[in-house]
Enzyme design. Structure first.
Site, PDB file in Angstrom:
ATOM      1  N   HIS A 113      19.102   0.690 -68.188  1.00 35.08           N
ATOM      2  CA  HIS A 113      20.156   1.386 -68.612  1.00 35.08           C
ATOM      3  C   HIS A 113      21.660   1.063 -68.073  1.00 35.08           C
ATOM      4  O   HIS A 113      22.824   1.097 -68.931  1.00 35.08           O
ATOM      5  CB  HIS A 113      20.181   3.026 -68.401  1.00 35.08           C
ATOM      6  CG  HIS A 113      18.906   3.682 -68.827  1.00 35.08           C
ATOM      7  ND1 HIS A 113      18.330   4.679 -68.436  1.00 35.08           N
ATOM      8  CD2 HIS A 113      18.240   3.072 -69.866  1.00 35.08           C
ATOM      9  CE1 HIS A 113      17.319   4.968 -69.177  1.00 35.08           C
ATOM     10  NE2 HIS A 113      17.003   4.096 -69.849  1.00 35.08           N
ATOM     11  N   HIS A 352      11.763   3.800 -65.365  1.00 35.14           N
ATOM     12  CA  HIS A 352      12.066   2.873 -64.623  1.00 35.14           C
ATOM     13  C   HIS A 352      13.778   2.507 -65.063  1.00 35.14           C
ATOM     14  O   HIS A 352      14.154   1.238 -65.285  1.00 35.14           O
ATOM     15  CB  HIS A 352      11.631   1.397 -64.547  1.00 35.14           C
ATOM     16  CG  HIS A 352      10.430   1.782 -64.043  1.00 35.14           C
ATOM     17  ND1 HIS A 352       9.657   2.034 -62.894  1.00 35.14           N
ATOM     18  CD2 HIS A 352       9.010   1.903 -64.837  1.00 35.14           C
ATOM     19  CE1 HIS A 352       8.556   2.089 -62.638  1.00 35.14           C
ATOM     20  NE2 HIS A 352       7.902   2.032 -63.936  1.00 35.14           N
ATOM     21  N   CYS A 353      14.273   3.561 -65.628  1.00 36.00           N
ATOM     22  CA  CYS A 353      15.851   3.439 -66.249  1.00 36.00           C
ATOM     23  C   CYS A 353      15.734   2.486 -67.342  1.00 36.00           C
ATOM     24  O   CYS A 353      16.704   1.545 -67.589  1.00 36.00           O
ATOM     25  CB  CYS A 353      16.816   3.292 -65.318  1.00 36.00           C
ATOM     26  SG  CYS A 353      16.834   4.275 -63.899  1.00 36.00           S
ATOM     27  N   ALA A 354      14.645   2.410 -68.070  1.00 38.23           N
ATOM     28  CA  ALA A 354      14.642   1.232 -69.084  1.00 38.23           C
ATOM     29  C   ALA A 354      13.875   1.761 -70.205  1.00 38.23           C
ATOM     30  O   ALA A 354      12.898   1.436 -70.547  1.00 38.23           O
ATOM     31  CB  ALA A 354      13.839  -0.075 -68.752  1.00 38.23           C
TER      32      ALA A 354
END
Ligand code: PLP
Length: 397
Positions: A113, A352-354
């Protein structure tokens, strides 16, 4: 200078945990902890133009740390700024480019992100376009032909990760650099997972961002921004404040010279001193050896997981170096992670911030094991034994 064995024995938390969450942050070495403490005890005042002795000592130590890290990366210290993390470095670049209507930024669905949200949010304000390129679900590699079509004469920046933090896949970044340069665009390389783990020449990219707190072994709250020398002249630093402003003339700002133009506000002096010590440790081990060790450990994790019934490795065909992501049939990733945690094994679960990665794979998340050179073969065995137990019980329930 420590031997490899001494260095491996110097991470206090290794005694308590099998730590396979290195993609989030690294364990801190005793020498890094001591360096932070020494900085606070001996010259824990502000960096800058203080004309008193501890202030001068702090400034000298900070600049020496810059030289240490720059020499490790093989870059000019003038091109290397200390920031607070990779995210802050990306914002510093974004603010320093005159992006506006008619411009385009090309990025990928593989990004953390940090390398996606800033471009998307600022595009709404500044009016530039963002195009997000897809990836191959088997290899986790950016679709190069889609990227080639996306990069046109309006493209100012191609922002891409070196190693996907969600899938572990290494990206063809040299090819991306070639494509971007042909179109007259900059490449912002997100080296959050690779810098300090891979023996790679970062000096050729226009911008490289990295945290200091992952494979570079530094403390939390440290990051790096590398700007290629010829690009420095083309930027207008705009993330400004004390330190980065030389003076204000009437209503106009005269920024400091680089790299200080990218270092606004009071820097993280103890963090930077600790980071330089982390880099010295990597130099003593040797980056080639670091890469060889971590790749070997990652291969063992991959092979072990591929052998387990009920485990599906994400992007099994990926070229990878430090990360293996997987799901377990019928089990929630958080549950698997918690169960491993109960056995003293630390991995990460979730998206995972994705989130785009998982949206495109049609998954709600995964478990991620991420390695560092200081992990040991025994730790990999312990993790695989625990995974065997988890999958066996899953099959019999
Ligand atoms: C690929 C990638 N990019 C960017 C970041 C953000 O790094 P930081 O938290 O240091 O800003 C991370 C952190 O996990 C990452 O893995």
């Amino acid at each position: 200078m420590g031997s490899l064995e001494e260095i491996l024995a110097g991470f206090p938390l290794k005694e308590r945990w099998v730590y396979l969450d290195n993609a989030a942050t690294s364990l801190k070495h005793e020498r890094v902890i001591r360096a932070v403490e020494r900085a606070l005890r001996e010259f824990g005042v502000n960096v800058g133009r203080s004309a008193h002795p501890p202030g001068e000592e702090a400034t000298r130590a900070f600049e020496r740390a810059r030289e240490t890290v720059a020499s490790f990366l093989g870059v000019d210290p003038r091109c290397l700024a200390f920031t607070f993390n990779a995210t802050a470095s990306i914002h510093a670049v974004l603010c320093s480019l005159d992006l506006g209507k008619g411009d385009k930024v090309v990025t990928t669905a593989l990004e953390h992100h940090s390398n996606l949200s800033p471009w998307l949010r600022f595009s709404e304000v500044l009016g530039f376009d963002v195009e997000i390129v897809g990836f191959d679900p088997e290899t986790g590699t950016v679709d190069l032909s889609e990227l080639e079509s996306a990069v046109d004469d309006r493209t100012r920046v191609v922002a891409i990760t070196h190693e996907s933090n969600a899938l572990g896949s290494l990206q063809p970044v040299e090819e991306v650099l070639r494509l971007a340069e042909e179109a007259g665009a900059y490449v912002l390389l997100d080296a959050a997972q690779s810098m300090g783990a891979l023996d790679h020449d970062f000096s050729r990219y226009h911008f490289v961002v990295a945290p200091g707190h992952k494979a570079l072994l530094g403390p939390h709250g440290t990051g790096l921004l590398y700007v290629r020398e010829d690009v420095l002249e083309e930027l207008e630093p705009r993330l400004l404040g004390g330190g980065s402003t030389k003076r204000v003339e009437g209503s106009s700002v005269v920024p400091s010279e680089p790299p200080h133009a990218f270092e606004s506000g009071t820097p993280n002096l103890p963090g930077v001193i600790g980071l330089a010590e982390g880099v010295r440790i990597l130099e003593e081990v040797g980056l080639r050896r670091v890469e060889r060790r971590v790749r070997r450990l990652t291969d063992r994790v991959l092979e072990g997981l591929l052998d387990l019934d009920g485990v599906e490795v994400l992007c099994p065909e990926a070229r990878r170096a430090t990360i293996v992501s997987f799901v377990v049939d019928g089990r929630d990733p958080d549950e698997v992670s918690r169960e491993l945690g109960e056995r003293g094994i630390c991995v990460r679960s979730g998206t995972h911030c994705a989130t785009l990665v998982f949206e495109r794979l049609g998954l709600r998340g995964c478990v991620r094991a991420s390695l560092a050179f200081y992990n040991e073969g025994e730790e990999v065995k312990e993790f695989l034994r625990a995974m065997e137990g988890i999958t066996r019980r899953g099959a019999s329930s």
